[in-house]
Design a protein around this motif. Structure first.
Motif, PDB file in Angstrom:
ATOM      1  N   ASP A 164       3.651   7.179  16.890  1.00  0.00           N
ATOM      2  CA  ASP A 164       2.971   6.289  17.824  1.00  0.00           C
ATOM      3  C   ASP A 164       1.457   6.380  17.658  1.00  0.00           C
ATOM      4  N   VAL A 165       0.981   7.606  17.522  1.00  0.00           N
ATOM      5  CA  VAL A 165      -0.457   7.784  17.343  1.00  0.00           C
ATOM      6  C   VAL A 165      -0.903   7.095  16.057  1.00  0.00           C
ATOM      7  N   ALA A 166      -0.094   7.262  15.024  1.00  0.00           N
ATOM      8  CA  ALA A 166      -0.471   6.667  13.741  1.00  0.00           C
ATOM      9  C   ALA A 166      -0.531   5.149  13.851  1.00  0.00           C
ATOM     10  N   VAL A 167       0.368   4.581  14.626  1.00  0.00           N
ATOM     11  CA  VAL A 167       0.410   3.127  14.743  1.00  0.00           C
ATOM     12  C   VAL A 167      -0.734   2.617  15.618  1.00  0.00           C
ATOM     13  N   SER A 168      -0.976   3.305  16.741  1.00  0.00           N
ATOM     14  CA  SER A 168      -1.927   2.764  17.702  1.00  0.00           C
ATOM     15  C   SER A 168      -3.330   3.327  17.534  1.00  0.00           C
ATOM     16  N   GLY A 169      -3.433   4.518  16.959  1.00  0.00           N
ATOM     17  CA  GLY A 169      -4.724   5.192  16.959  1.00  0.00           C
ATOM     18  C   GLY A 169      -5.630   4.737  15.836  1.00  0.00           C
ATOM     19  N   ALA A 170      -6.816   5.292  15.840  1.00  0.00           N
ATOM     20  CA  ALA A 170      -7.784   4.967  14.812  1.00  0.00           C
ATOM     21  C   ALA A 170      -7.313   5.551  13.478  1.00  0.00           C
ATOM     22  N   ARG A 171      -7.662   4.862  12.417  1.00  0.00           N
ATOM     23  CA  ARG A 171      -7.368   5.374  11.076  1.00  0.00           C
ATOM     24  C   ARG A 171      -8.676   5.808  10.439  1.00  0.00           C
ATOM     25  N   GLU A 172      -8.583   6.768   9.566  1.00  0.00           N
ATOM     26  CA  GLU A 172      -9.783   7.220   8.876  1.00  0.00           C
ATOM     27  C   GLU A 172      -9.816   6.642   7.472  1.00  0.00           C
ATOM     28  N   TYR A 173     -10.987   6.163   7.108  1.00  0.00           N
ATOM     29  CA  TYR A 173     -11.177   5.549   5.799  1.00  0.00           C
ATOM     30  C   TYR A 173     -12.302   6.249   5.069  1.00  0.00           C
ATOM     31  N   LEU A 174     -12.069   6.506   3.799  1.00  0.00           N
ATOM     32  CA  LEU A 174     -13.148   6.963   2.944  1.00  0.00           C
ATOM     33  C   LEU A 174     -13.894   5.717   2.498  1.00  0.00           C
ATOM     34  N   THR A 175     -15.204   5.708   2.670  1.00  0.00           N
ATOM     35  CA  THR A 175     -15.960   4.520   2.291  1.00  0.00           C
ATOM     36  C   THR A 175     -16.740   4.795   1.014  1.00  0.00           C
ATOM     37  N   PHE A 176     -16.816   3.776   0.178  1.00  0.00           N
ATOM     38  CA  PHE A 176     -17.564   3.923  -1.071  1.00  0.00           C
ATOM     39  C   PHE A 176     -18.218   2.598  -1.421  1.00  0.00           C
ATOM     40  N   ARG A 177     -19.210   2.686  -2.273  1.00  0.00           N
ATOM     41  CA  ARG A 177     -19.949   1.490  -2.668  1.00  0.00           C
ATOM     42  C   ARG A 177     -19.596   1.076  -4.089  1.00  0.00           C
ATOM     43  N   LEU A 178     -19.502  -0.226  -4.256  1.00  0.00           N
ATOM     44  CA  LEU A 178     -19.405  -0.831  -5.587  1.00  0.00           C
ATOM     45  C   LEU A 178     -20.427  -1.948  -5.559  1.00  0.00           C
ATOM     46  N   ASP A 179     -21.470  -1.805  -6.365  1.00  0.00           N
ATOM     47  CA  ASP A 179     -22.512  -2.822  -6.374  1.00  0.00           C
ATOM     48  C   ASP A 179     -23.084  -2.961  -4.966  1.00  0.00           C
ATOM     49  N   GLN A 180     -23.063  -4.160  -4.399  1.00  0.00           N
ATOM     50  CA  GLN A 180     -23.641  -4.354  -3.066  1.00  0.00           C
ATOM     51  C   GLN A 180     -22.620  -4.187  -1.942  1.00  0.00           C
ATOM     52  N   GLU A 181     -21.355  -4.058  -2.294  1.00  0.00           N
ATOM     53  CA  GLU A 181     -20.321  -4.053  -1.256  1.00  0.00           C
ATOM     54  C   GLU A 181     -19.897  -2.642  -0.888  1.00  0.00           C
ATOM     55  N   GLU A 182     -19.424  -2.522   0.339  1.00  0.00           N
ATOM     56  CA  GLU A 182     -18.884  -1.243   0.772  1.00  0.00           C
ATOM     57  C   GLU A 182     -17.390  -1.426   1.031  1.00  0.00           C
ATOM     58  N   TYR A 183     -16.607  -0.506   0.513  1.00  0.00           N
ATOM     59  CA  TYR A 183     -15.155  -0.585   0.627  1.00  0.00           C
ATOM     60  C   TYR A 183     -14.639   0.623   1.386  1.00  0.00           C
ATOM     61  N   GLY A 184     -13.456   0.465   1.964  1.00  0.00           N
ATOM     62  CA  GLY A 184     -12.822   1.588   2.627  1.00  0.00           C
ATOM     63  C   GLY A 184     -11.385   1.716   2.157  1.00  0.00           C
ATOM     64  N   ILE A 185     -10.953   2.955   1.955  1.00  0.00           N
ATOM     65  CA  ILE A 185      -9.547   3.188   1.609  1.00  0.00           C
ATOM     66  C   ILE A 185      -9.016   4.292   2.518  1.00  0.00           C
ATOM     67  N   ASP A 186      -7.735   4.246   2.741  1.00  0.00           N
ATOM     68  CA  ASP A 186      -7.064   5.211   3.616  1.00  0.00           C
ATOM     69  C   ASP A 186      -7.314   6.634   3.111  1.00  0.00           C
ATOM     70  N   ILE A 187      -7.890   7.459   3.971  1.00  0.00           N
ATOM     71  CA  ILE A 187      -8.260   8.814   3.570  1.00  0.00           C
ATOM     72  C   ILE A 187      -7.032   9.621   3.157  1.00  0.00           C
ATOM     73  N   LEU A 188      -5.863   9.266   3.668  1.00  0.00           N
ATOM     74  CA  LEU A 188      -4.662  10.036   3.346  1.00  0.00           C
ATOM     75  C   LEU A 188      -4.255   9.889   1.888  1.00  0.00           C
ATOM     76  N   LYS A 189      -4.783   8.849   1.226  1.00  0.00           N
ATOM     77  CA  LYS A 189      -4.440   8.662  -0.186  1.00  0.00           C
ATOM     78  C   LYS A 189      -5.421   9.385  -1.109  1.00  0.00           C
ATOM     79  N   VAL A 190      -6.450   9.967  -0.517  1.00  0.00           N
ATOM     80  CA  VAL A 190      -7.488  10.600  -1.326  1.00  0.00           C
ATOM     81  C   VAL A 190      -7.175  12.081  -1.499  1.00  0.00           C
ATOM     82  N   GLN A 191      -7.101  12.507  -2.749  1.00  0.00           N
ATOM     83  CA  GLN A 191      -6.816  13.915  -3.010  1.00  0.00           C
ATOM     84  C   GLN A 191      -8.111  14.712  -3.109  1.00  0.00           C
ATOM     85  N   GLU A 192      -9.073  14.181  -3.847  1.00  0.00           N
ATOM     86  CA  GLU A 192     -10.344  14.883  -3.975  1.00  0.00           C
ATOM     87  C   GLU A 192     -11.377  13.925  -4.539  1.00  0.00           C
TER      88      GLU A 192
END
Length: 162
Positions: A9-37
């Motif tokens: 329930d928390v996972a569905v309703s709560g905030a998610r954490e994203y690792l943010t990174f830059r490519l050129d002028q844009e900023e992207y976010g990906i699910d932190i749970l998929k990031v190993q290092e």
């Protein structure tokens, strides 16, 4: 109600954490749970006949990890390698993949109400791989379904070999 349901329930309703990174002028976010290092960039070993956005492979503690330069993949104007260039090692269901980005910004927690669905933009990114836009203050993040992006057929990374 067991502990697991509560967590779901928390996972569905709560905030998610994203690792943010830059490519050129844009900023992207990906699910932190998929990031190993996150690692500094080191030139990988080239692979014959690989698409140009696949820079090669690195040996990460015994695992051969393909390195995808997202800047080439997303047709950014330039892809220079300097001390800020980083490789995000992703742990996806079927394999480990590294992506090269200009820089990693931070980890952001996005509450569900800060997410908007992505407009149908004509973008270099497969639309199915854009989860939506996240806004926090004056920052606008393009949220990527990195697993879907990495397993798209044109990446040639996942599928045939498995």
């Amino acid at each position: 109600m067991g502990m697991m349901e509560k967590l779901d329930d928390v996972a569905v309703s709560g905030a998610r954490e994203y690792l943010t990174f830059r490519l050129d002028q844009e900023e992207y976010g990906i699910d932190i749970l998929k990031v190993q290092e996150i690692r500094g960039y080191e030139p990988p070993t080239r692979v014959a006949n690989a698409p140009d956005f696949i820079k090669g492979v690195v040996n990460l503690r015994g695992t051969i990890v393909p390195i995808v330069d997202m800047r080439l993949k997303f047709s950014c104007s330039k892809a220079e390698y300097n001390s800020f260039t980083v490789v995000i090692i992703l742990n996806l269901r079927s394999r480990i993949v590294g992506i090269v980005v200009d820089s990693v910004s931070d980890v952001m927690e996005l509450p569900p109400e800060s997410l908007k669905s992505a407009p149908d933009i004509d973008s270099v990114i497969d639309n199915g791989a854009v989860l939506g836009l996240g806004s926090l203050g004056d920052r606008m993040l393009i949220l990527l379904d990195i697993e879907r992006l990495m397993s798209s057929p044109d990446m040639g990374l996942i599928g045939a070999a498995d």
